[in-house]
Design an enzyme around this catalytic site. Structure first.
Site, mmCIF file in Angstrom:
data_model
loop_
_atom_site.group_PDB
_atom_site.id
_atom_site.type_symbol
_atom_site.label_atom_id
_atom_site.label_comp_id
_atom_site.label_asym_id
_atom_site.label_seq_id
_atom_site.Cartn_x
_atom_site.Cartn_y
_atom_site.Cartn_z
ATOM 1 N N HIS A 43 1.950 -17.225 -42.701
ATOM 2 C CA HIS A 43 1.752 -16.625 -41.384
ATOM 3 C C HIS A 43 0.341 -16.070 -41.201
ATOM 4 O O HIS A 43 -0.290 -15.576 -42.115
ATOM 5 C CB HIS A 43 2.799 -15.542 -41.104
ATOM 6 C CG HIS A 43 2.835 -14.420 -42.098
ATOM 7 N ND1 HIS A 43 3.715 -13.376 -41.989
ATOM 8 C CD2 HIS A 43 2.114 -14.176 -43.213
ATOM 9 C CE1 HIS A 43 3.526 -12.536 -42.989
ATOM 10 N NE2 HIS A 43 2.566 -13.005 -43.743
ATOM 11 N N ASN A 44 -0.143 -16.222 -39.971
ATOM 12 C CA ASN A 44 -1.431 -15.688 -39.526
ATOM 13 C C ASN A 44 -2.637 -16.371 -40.164
ATOM 14 O O ASN A 44 -3.762 -15.894 -40.018
ATOM 15 C CB ASN A 44 -1.524 -14.180 -39.754
ATOM 16 C CG ASN A 44 -0.599 -13.401 -38.841
ATOM 17 O OD1 ASN A 44 0.539 -13.099 -39.217
ATOM 18 N ND2 ASN A 44 -1.059 -13.088 -37.639
#
Length: 347
Positions: free
Chosen positions: A239-240
């Site tokens: 994620h991210n």
């Protein structure tokens, strides 16, 4: 339908220089070993140059200055790229749109572009937008609010979670998951509290993603795969993460959360990258390396932990000699002890 082209047509298509009979008809592409007199072959690696003399091909794609051994030839700066373009010309059939086929499910408020194909077993959720010339193969699932651009192909059993965006000319191969929850948990006493993953994944234009890859949605904002990037099978992007344009990420790479890759970064197979790092433009990381810290632009690194590639090569050359070196050191230590004992007894 079979494709037949003259060598002159192929030279014009490739922007190359023709040497030989431009009227020669060519119907396909093959290797130096397997090509027949109606096919064209190529030389991309100098180690195979001796095979040019013996090939039966009707023509050879060569780099400038290469010996053609009286074969018809097309001279181009990048024979490997020319080979790829000819494969597309001879063998990639135009797609035929078939519409929404029986057995496909399309939800409410869905916007469908022109010339699409949605195969049986595909599921399109509510409020999805699909562009022109899109193909969804059996088992594809698009959750609510997904956006898909033009000229996209999603192969069997691809899943795209809610709110994710896929750009134009994207190909995603079977079994890949886009937008599943990021691996985010806060310590809570003796356990863990799940952090809601409220962001999405953005796949930019001209990206290709292999089979059984996983790209997690961001906790907030977006996980981004930049324009032109190629992701191999079995890659995990957490994620991210923000992956820059035209990166090459080889099979079994794992990239931890919130790491940023610049443009044209290459990660070899099974590279592991720690989280919250930055890898600069044009960096290259060798296969099986572990990256624990930031990597400057243009750096080539290998090893666990990763360090300068040239130093790693030198260090790797020493490893097979370690047993012998250990025996040598032990022998020297023994002789040193004997000398010390003689000196002590002489005093």
């Amino acid at each position: 339908m079979a494709v037949s082209k003259t060598l002159q047509e192929l030279a014009d298509y490739l922007g190359g220089t023709l040497v030989g009979d431009g009227s020669r008809q060519i119907v396909g592409v093959a290797s130096l070993d397997d090509a027949t007199d109606s096919q064209i072959t190529f030389l991309a690696n100098p180690r195979y140059a001796p095979k040019v003399a013996s090939t039966r091909a009707g023509a050879v794609i060569l780099p400038p200055g290469a010996e053609r051994h009286n074969h018809n030839a097309i001279m181009v700066p990048n024979p490997y790229l020319a080979f790829a373009r000819l494969l597309t010309l001879f063998y990639v059939a135009p797609r035929a749109a078939r519409g929404v086929m029986d057995g496909a499910h399309v939800g409410r408020n869905v916007k469908l572009g022109s010339e699409i194909t949605i195969h049986p077993g595909a599921v399109v959720g509510d409020n999805v937008t699909i562009g022109d010339r899109v193909t969804l193969h059996p088992g594809v699932v698009l959750y609510e609010g997904v956006t898909v651009g033009d000229d996209v192909t999603l192969h069997a059993n691809v899943t795209v979670y809610q709110g994710c965006r896929i750009g134009n000319r994207v190909t995603i191969h079977g079994g890949t998951i886009i937008g599943s929850d990021g691996f985010g948990y806060a310590p809570d006493g003796d356990g863990w509290y799940k952090i809601p993953q409220l962001g999405n994944v953005v796949i930019e234009d001209d990206v290709e993603i292999g089979a059984n890859a996983a790209i997690d949605r961001a906790a907030l904002a977006s996980t981004v795969i930049g324009k032109g990037t190629k992701v191999d099978n079995l890659v995990m992007i957490a994620h991210n993460c923000v992956i820059g344009e035209n990166c090459m990420i080889v099979s079994q790479v794992g990239i931890s959360g919130s790491t940023k890759l610049g443009r044209r970064v290459t990660l070899g197979g099974q590279v592991g990258v720690a989280g919250h790092l930055e890898i600069g433009d044009n960096a290259m990381i060798g296969a099986k390396s572990g990256v624990p810290g930031n990597v400057p632009s243009g750096t080539i690194m290998s090893g666990i932990p990763a360090f300068d590639h040239r130093e790693w090569l030198r260090a790797s050359a020493v490893v097979p000699k370690l047993p012998e070196m250990k025996r040598t050191v032990a022998a020297l230590e023994k002789r040193l002890r004997e000398l010390e004992e003689k000196l002590e007894s002489a005093v």
